[in-house]
Every structure is written in structure tokens, then in C-alpha cells.
Design an enzyme around this catalytic site. Structure first.
Site, PDB file in Angstrom:
ATOM      1  N   ASP A   6       0.824  -1.203   0.000  1.00  0.00           N
ATOM      2  CA  ASP A   6       0.000   0.000   0.000  1.00  0.00           C
ATOM      3  C   ASP A   6       0.863   1.261   0.000  1.00  0.00           C
ATOM      4  O   ASP A   6       1.926   1.295   0.613  1.00  0.00           O
ATOM      5  CB  ASP A   6      -0.898  -0.009   1.242  1.00  0.00           C
ATOM      6  N   ASN A  55      -9.734  -2.431  -7.312  1.00  0.00           N
ATOM      7  CA  ASN A  55      -8.755  -1.681  -8.120  1.00  0.00           C
ATOM      8  C   ASN A  55      -9.069  -1.752  -9.605  1.00  0.00           C
ATOM      9  O   ASN A  55      -8.640  -0.883 -10.375  1.00  0.00           O
ATOM     10  CB  ASN A  55      -7.343  -2.215  -7.896  1.00  0.00           C
TER      11      ASN A  55
END
Length: 226
Positions: A6, A55
């Protein structure tokens, strides 16, 4: 061990770079991580999560740049011939040009005797469980044993139909960038996993961060609910 990669976009913004540049730096960091992991005793599996089902809804240009980095990084991992590549998630949800490259990279490591690197692509934890249950029901319907399954279903029945079948559950999950949530990552497999939240963004992740996480884990007392 598993790592949620991340903070690539956050790193890019803080350094005045484009999002694609952030992904590129993050991809380079993956090879560093795997090299460092080779020095960790008894480490059998490392799971990386670079692309979730959510995503896939990112803008096309951004998603294409991310997929290019994932493909390049996966090919580089295959070229080392030190890791066996296995995928979690549904590669068929990716454009064919990328899924073909990724499958080819995995094929090149099929003979590797060594640790496994799971790469979670188009992956979501709830989606994995739903797909696993579908596979389980289909297998029992084909075998004519659905009635027996309904009466005697166990956690092991579901686990053997997940993307990680045959693998140990992760002992440690590291999430970078300071976010303290799991975002649907491996909810089935992490029931008794230790979570370590690292403040560094993924492109800034260093070997010292890994060693700090491993040291923290080794000082944990794991009771498994007892």
C-alpha cells in the site's frame, strides 16, 4: 508471511511524481523484498497483494500502467528462478494480453524447488470464499454427495477449495503506508494471523522495516484462542 503493498500513489504525490512512477518504484521494491525474505529461516510462502477486485475500477490509463508494472515485476521474479509463482484471484478478469504474460511467467517457475510467492491479482477475500464455495458445491454435485456435505460440512471442506489450498495460513501480515485495516485481504486464512502496520509507504519500505516486523512477530505470544 503476506504483504499488502500500500502507498504507491501516496508516495508519488509526496514526491511530485506521476502515479505510474509510484507503481514503478513499488514494483522495484518487490524484488528487494523477496531477496530479503530468502534470509528468513523456514519461510515457505510470501503472499503479495498488488491488485484488488476494487482496483479494477480505476481509470483505464492508471490501471494499464499498474498492470504493466505487475507483469514486468512478475517476469523479473520468474527470471530469478528462486521462487515458484502462484496466483490468487481471477486472472481471467484481466485483459488477455496481461493474463497471458502472467501465466507464462508462472509456467517458467513450475519446476522451481523453493519457496512460493503468491501474487494476488483481481483478488478480494469475500470473492475468494464465494468462488471456493462454488467449487466445493460443484465437486460434490458431480460426485453425488451434496446431501452428505450439507450434514457434515466443515471448515476444512471450504479451505481445500480456496485459492491457497495446500498452503499454510500466513503467520504474519504486513501492511504498509500506515493504514490499519485489512480491506478484505484473506479473511479466511488470517483468523489467527498477527498484523503489523508499517508507517512507510511501499516504495519506501526498507529491509530494516521487514526485520523490525519479523522481530515484533517473534516476540508475540500466540494463543490461538486458548
Amino acid at each position: 508471511m503476506a504483504v499488502i503493498l500500500d502507498g504507491n500513489r501516496r508516495w508519488a504525490r509526496s514526491h511530485g511524481h506521476s502515479t505510474s512512477k509510484g507503481y514503478q518504484h513499488g514494483g522495484n521494491r518487490v524484488l528487494n523484498l523477496l531477496t530479503w525474505c530468502l534470509d528468513i529461516t523456514d519461510l515457505e510462502v510470501v503472499t503479495l497483494w498488488p491488485l484488488s477486485t476494487e482496483n479494477l475500477r480505476r481509470p483505464d490509463t492508471e490501471l494499464k500502467g499498474l498492470l504493466r508494472v505487475i507483469a514486468d515485476t512478475t517476469q523479473a521474479i520468474a527470471a530469478t528462478q528462486r521462487w515458484r509463482i502462484h496466483y490468487l484471484g481471477v486472472l481471467e478478469r484481466l485483459p488477455a494480453q496481461w493474463s497471458s504474460i502472467l501465466l507464462s511467467a508462472a509456467d517458467k517457475t513450475a519446476h522451481v524447488v523453493g519457496p512460493t510467492v503468491n501474487i494476488a491479482l483481481a483478488y478480494g477475500g469475500h470473492d475468494e470464499i464465494a468462488r471456493g464455495v462454488q467449487r466445493m458445491l460443484q465437486a460434490h454435485r458431480t460426485a453425488g454427495t451434496l446431501d452428505r456435505l450439507i450434514k457434515h460440512i466443515s471448515p476444512a471442506d471450504i479451505a481445500q477449495h480456496l485459492d491457497t489450498t495446500g498452503q499454510p495460513d500466513p503467520d504474519l501480515v504486513i501492511r504498509t503506508s500506515g493504514e490499519q485495516r485489512m480491506s478484505g485481504f484473506m479473511p479466511w486464512q488470517t483468523a489467527y494471523t498477527e498484523y503489523y502496520f508499517c508507517p512507510a509507504t511501499w516504495p519506501d519500505f526498507q529491509q530494516t522495516d521487514l526485520l523490525r516486523a519479523v522481530s515484533w512477530f517473534r516476540h508475540r505470544t500466540r494463543r490461538y484462542g486458548q
